[in-house]
Design a protein around this motif. Structure first.
Motif, PDB file in Angstrom:
ATOM      1  N   ARG A 107       0.866  -1.192   0.000  1.00 31.02           N
ATOM      2  CA  ARG A 107       0.000   0.000   0.000  1.00 31.02           C
ATOM      3  C   ARG A 107       0.894   1.229   0.000  1.00 31.02           C
ATOM      4  O   ARG A 107       1.599   1.465   0.975  1.00 31.02           O
ATOM      5  CB  ARG A 107      -0.884   0.010   1.249  1.00 31.02           C
ATOM      6  CG  ARG A 107      -2.019  -1.019   1.233  1.00 31.02           C
ATOM      7  CD  ARG A 107      -2.691  -1.114   2.610  1.00 31.02           C
ATOM      8  NE  ARG A 107      -2.500   0.083   3.406  1.00 31.02           N
ATOM      9  CZ  ARG A 107      -3.469   0.960   3.714  1.00 31.02           C
ATOM     10  NH1 ARG A 107      -4.691   0.755   3.325  1.00 31.02           N
ATOM     11  NH2 ARG A 107      -3.186   2.018   4.440  1.00 31.02           N
ATOM     12  N   GLY A 109       2.293   4.989   0.393  1.00 29.62           N
ATOM     13  CA  GLY A 109       1.990   6.076   1.324  1.00 29.62           C
ATOM     14  C   GLY A 109       1.135   7.174   0.706  1.00 29.62           C
ATOM     15  O   GLY A 109       0.431   7.898   1.425  1.00 29.62           O
ATOM     16  N   SER A 111      -1.542   6.893  -0.913  1.00 26.77           N
ATOM     17  CA  SER A 111      -2.972   6.571  -0.942  1.00 26.77           C
ATOM     18  C   SER A 111      -3.486   6.200   0.446  1.00 26.77           C
ATOM     19  O   SER A 111      -2.833   5.484   1.191  1.00 26.77           O
ATOM     20  CB  SER A 111      -3.229   5.397  -1.895  1.00 26.77           C
ATOM     21  OG  SER A 111      -4.569   4.965  -1.786  1.00 26.77           O
ATOM     22  N   ALA A 112      -4.703   6.671   0.750  1.00 27.95           N
ATOM     23  CA  ALA A 112      -5.349   6.306   2.016  1.00 27.95           C
ATOM     24  C   ALA A 112      -6.369   5.191   1.824  1.00 27.95           C
ATOM     25  O   ALA A 112      -6.954   4.714   2.789  1.00 27.95           O
ATOM     26  CB  ALA A 112      -6.039   7.528   2.615  1.00 27.95           C
ATOM     27  N   ARG A 113      -6.612   4.795   0.549  1.00 26.25           N
ATOM     28  CA  ARG A 113      -7.569   3.715   0.322  1.00 26.25           C
ATOM     29  C   ARG A 113      -7.154   2.862  -0.873  1.00 26.25           C
ATOM     30  O   ARG A 113      -7.270   3.292  -2.035  1.00 26.25           O
ATOM     31  CB  ARG A 113      -8.996   4.276   0.097  1.00 26.25           C
ATOM     32  CG  ARG A 113      -9.973   3.137  -0.166  1.00 26.25           C
ATOM     33  CD  ARG A 113     -11.421   3.510  -0.247  1.00 26.25           C
ATOM     34  NE  ARG A 113     -12.167   2.381  -0.797  1.00 26.25           N
ATOM     35  CZ  ARG A 113     -13.476   2.269  -0.799  1.00 26.25           C
ATOM     36  NH1 ARG A 113     -14.230   3.218  -0.260  1.00 26.25           N
ATOM     37  NH2 ARG A 113     -14.062   1.217  -1.331  1.00 26.25           N
ATOM     38  N   ALA A 152      -5.882   2.255  -6.086  1.00 26.19           N
ATOM     39  CA  ALA A 152      -5.872   3.333  -5.077  1.00 26.19           C
ATOM     40  C   ALA A 152      -7.096   4.204  -5.341  1.00 26.19           C
ATOM     41  O   ALA A 152      -7.075   5.099  -6.187  1.00 26.19           O
ATOM     42  CB  ALA A 152      -4.581   4.142  -5.172  1.00 26.19           C
ATOM     43  N   ASP A 154      -8.826   6.503  -3.825  1.00 24.66           N
ATOM     44  CA  ASP A 154      -8.793   7.961  -3.622  1.00 24.66           C
ATOM     45  C   ASP A 154      -8.045   8.661  -4.765  1.00 24.66           C
ATOM     46  O   ASP A 154      -8.478   9.712  -5.253  1.00 24.66           O
ATOM     47  CB  ASP A 154      -8.185   8.312  -2.254  1.00 24.66           C
ATOM     48  CG  ASP A 154      -6.855   7.620  -1.971  1.00 24.66           C
ATOM     49  OD1 ASP A 154      -6.463   6.694  -2.717  1.00 24.66           O
ATOM     50  OD2 ASP A 154      -6.203   8.010  -0.980  1.00 24.66           O
ATOM     51  N   LYS A 158      -9.203  11.483  -7.478  1.00 17.84           N
ATOM     52  CA  LYS A 158      -8.460  12.747  -7.471  1.00 17.84           C
ATOM     53  C   LYS A 158      -7.849  13.066  -8.837  1.00 17.84           C
ATOM     54  O   LYS A 158      -7.899  14.214  -9.293  1.00 17.84           O
ATOM     55  CB  LYS A 158      -7.351  12.637  -6.425  1.00 17.84           C
ATOM     56  CG  LYS A 158      -6.500  13.866  -6.237  1.00 17.84           C
ATOM     57  CD  LYS A 158      -5.461  13.584  -5.143  1.00 17.84           C
ATOM     58  CE  LYS A 158      -4.533  14.766  -4.952  1.00 17.84           C
ATOM     59  NZ  LYS A 158      -3.446  14.429  -4.014  1.00 17.84           N
ATOM     60  N   PRO A 240     -11.556  -1.645   0.984  1.00 21.21           N
ATOM     61  CA  PRO A 240     -10.128  -1.400   1.236  1.00 21.21           C
ATOM     62  C   PRO A 240      -9.401  -2.614   1.818  1.00 21.21           C
ATOM     63  O   PRO A 240      -9.982  -3.421   2.547  1.00 21.21           O
ATOM     64  CB  PRO A 240     -10.144  -0.255   2.255  1.00 21.21           C
ATOM     65  CG  PRO A 240     -11.501   0.325   2.223  1.00 21.21           C
ATOM     66  CD  PRO A 240     -12.419  -0.778   1.806  1.00 21.21           C
ATOM     67  N   ARG A 242      -6.014  -3.690   4.244  1.00 20.07           N
ATOM     68  CA  ARG A 242      -5.173  -3.134   5.308  1.00 20.07           C
ATOM     69  C   ARG A 242      -3.932  -4.003   5.479  1.00 20.07           C
ATOM     70  O   ARG A 242      -3.931  -5.177   5.107  1.00 20.07           O
ATOM     71  CB  ARG A 242      -5.957  -3.090   6.621  1.00 20.07           C
ATOM     72  CG  ARG A 242      -7.228  -2.279   6.483  1.00 20.07           C
ATOM     73  CD  ARG A 242      -7.962  -2.027   7.785  1.00 20.07           C
ATOM     74  NE  ARG A 242      -9.338  -1.623   7.489  1.00 20.07           N
ATOM     75  CZ  ARG A 242      -9.691  -0.484   6.891  1.00 20.07           C
ATOM     76  NH1 ARG A 242      -8.773   0.391   6.524  1.00 20.07           N
ATOM     77  NH2 ARG A 242     -10.954  -0.208   6.638  1.00 20.07           N
ATOM     78  N   ASP A 263       2.056  -2.134   4.479  1.00 14.92           N
ATOM     79  CA  ASP A 263       2.149  -0.694   4.240  1.00 14.92           C
ATOM     80  C   ASP A 263       3.533  -0.357   3.744  1.00 14.92           C
ATOM     81  O   ASP A 263       4.536  -0.803   4.306  1.00 14.92           O
ATOM     82  CB  ASP A 263       1.870   0.072   5.540  1.00 14.92           C
ATOM     83  CG  ASP A 263       0.382   0.138   5.855  1.00 14.92           C
ATOM     84  OD1 ASP A 263      -0.424   0.026   4.898  1.00 14.92           O
ATOM     85  OD2 ASP A 263       0.034   0.301   7.034  1.00 14.92           O
TER      86      ASP A 263
END
Ligand code: MG
Length: 265
Positions: A107, A109, A111-113, A152, A154, A158, A240, A242, A263
């Motif tokens: 994942r 950094g 992206s938050a989702r 990703a 988000d 965007k 998502p 994790r 992460d």
């Protein structure tokens, strides 16, 4: 026909998979994928006796490109608030995003989702360009595999276009095998589990654009080469991932593609 790609003593080869005494076994190996008469080429390949579940499996193909169909299941289009497209909606993932079976999805950094998208992957077997409107696509296909179109979410919203959201390293797990047994036209189950819990369940009968329509469409735009991958779209239920998750994409008649998640930076 079942084919894998595997590493042994520092060498990566293609493997012919058969059931031997009830155990899935790589019985023949080839260093270069045959351009025709695949089954016959493997018969003349190097003898091998590696058990598939003990093999160091790699992505089973080496595509020049990965062409993805977006929003190809009605319920998935609506879960993200999108209209059903009037013609196949396509985008690319770079070959650098490929991840081996058992590999780790990172994942980023940025992206938050980061979502999973379990999909049927299609492997092209013959050069394919500008197919006729009624032309049968099956002679152009080598087989099918499991694919996870990691996204990703988000960054997809965007950026407006999807190159970054779909293109991070490790965002395209593929495998473990290629099989020609499934028939997407008559219906193949596509399932995704996270940590053993069922999250997506679809059937290729529900495609908005059947495989032949999608591939004929893509072939009007770009030449498809042997080994190229088509991701056919994901069913409802994307969510998502994790760090620490285990995500599994299972396709009826092929097997299960299993990857862990960490992460990154
Ligand atoms: Mg997708």
């Amino acid at each position: 026909m079942r084919i894998c790609r595997f590493e042994r003593a520092g060498t990566v080869q293609f493997g012919w998979v058969e059931s031997v005494s009830g155990e899935e076994t790589i019985t023949r190996a080839l260093s270069v994928f045959p351009t025709s008469n695949v089954a016959r080429a493997f018969v003349e390949g190097e003898r091998c006796g590696v058990i598939v579940k003990e093999a160091n499996l790699r992505v089973p193909v080496e595509p020049s490109k990965i062409v993805c169909v977006g929003r190809n299941y009605r319920e998935h289009a609506s879960e993200l608030g999108n209209e059903v497209p009037a013609e196949p909606l396509i985008f690319l993932k770079p070959p650098s995003s490929l991840l081996d079976p058992g590999g780790t999805i990172v994942r980023p950094g940025a992206s938050a989702r980061v979502d999973f998208e379990g999909e049927l992957g299609v492997v092209i077997g013959r050069r394919c360009r500008r197919l006729q409107p009624d032309e049968d696509v099956r002679p152009y296909l080598l087989g099918y595999t499991c694919l996870n179109d990691v996204t990703a979410r988000d960054l997809q919203k965007k950026d407006g276009q999807w190159t970054r959201a779909k293109g991070f390293d490790s965002f395209c797990p593929v495998g473990p095998l290629i099989s020609d047994a499934p028939d997407p036209w008559s219906g193949v189950e596509v399932q995704t589990k996270v940590n053993g819990e069922l999250r997506q369940q679809g059937n290729t009968r529900e495609f908005i654009f059947p495989l032949d329509v999608a591939i004929r469409h893509i072939s009007q735009i770009m030449t498809l080469w042997p080994g190229d991958l088509i991701a056919t779209g994901t069913p409802q239920g994307v969510a998502p991932l994790r760090a620490g998750d285990i995500v599994e994409v299972t396709i009826e008649g092929i097997g299960t593609l299993r990857n862990s998640v960490v992460d990154g930076v």
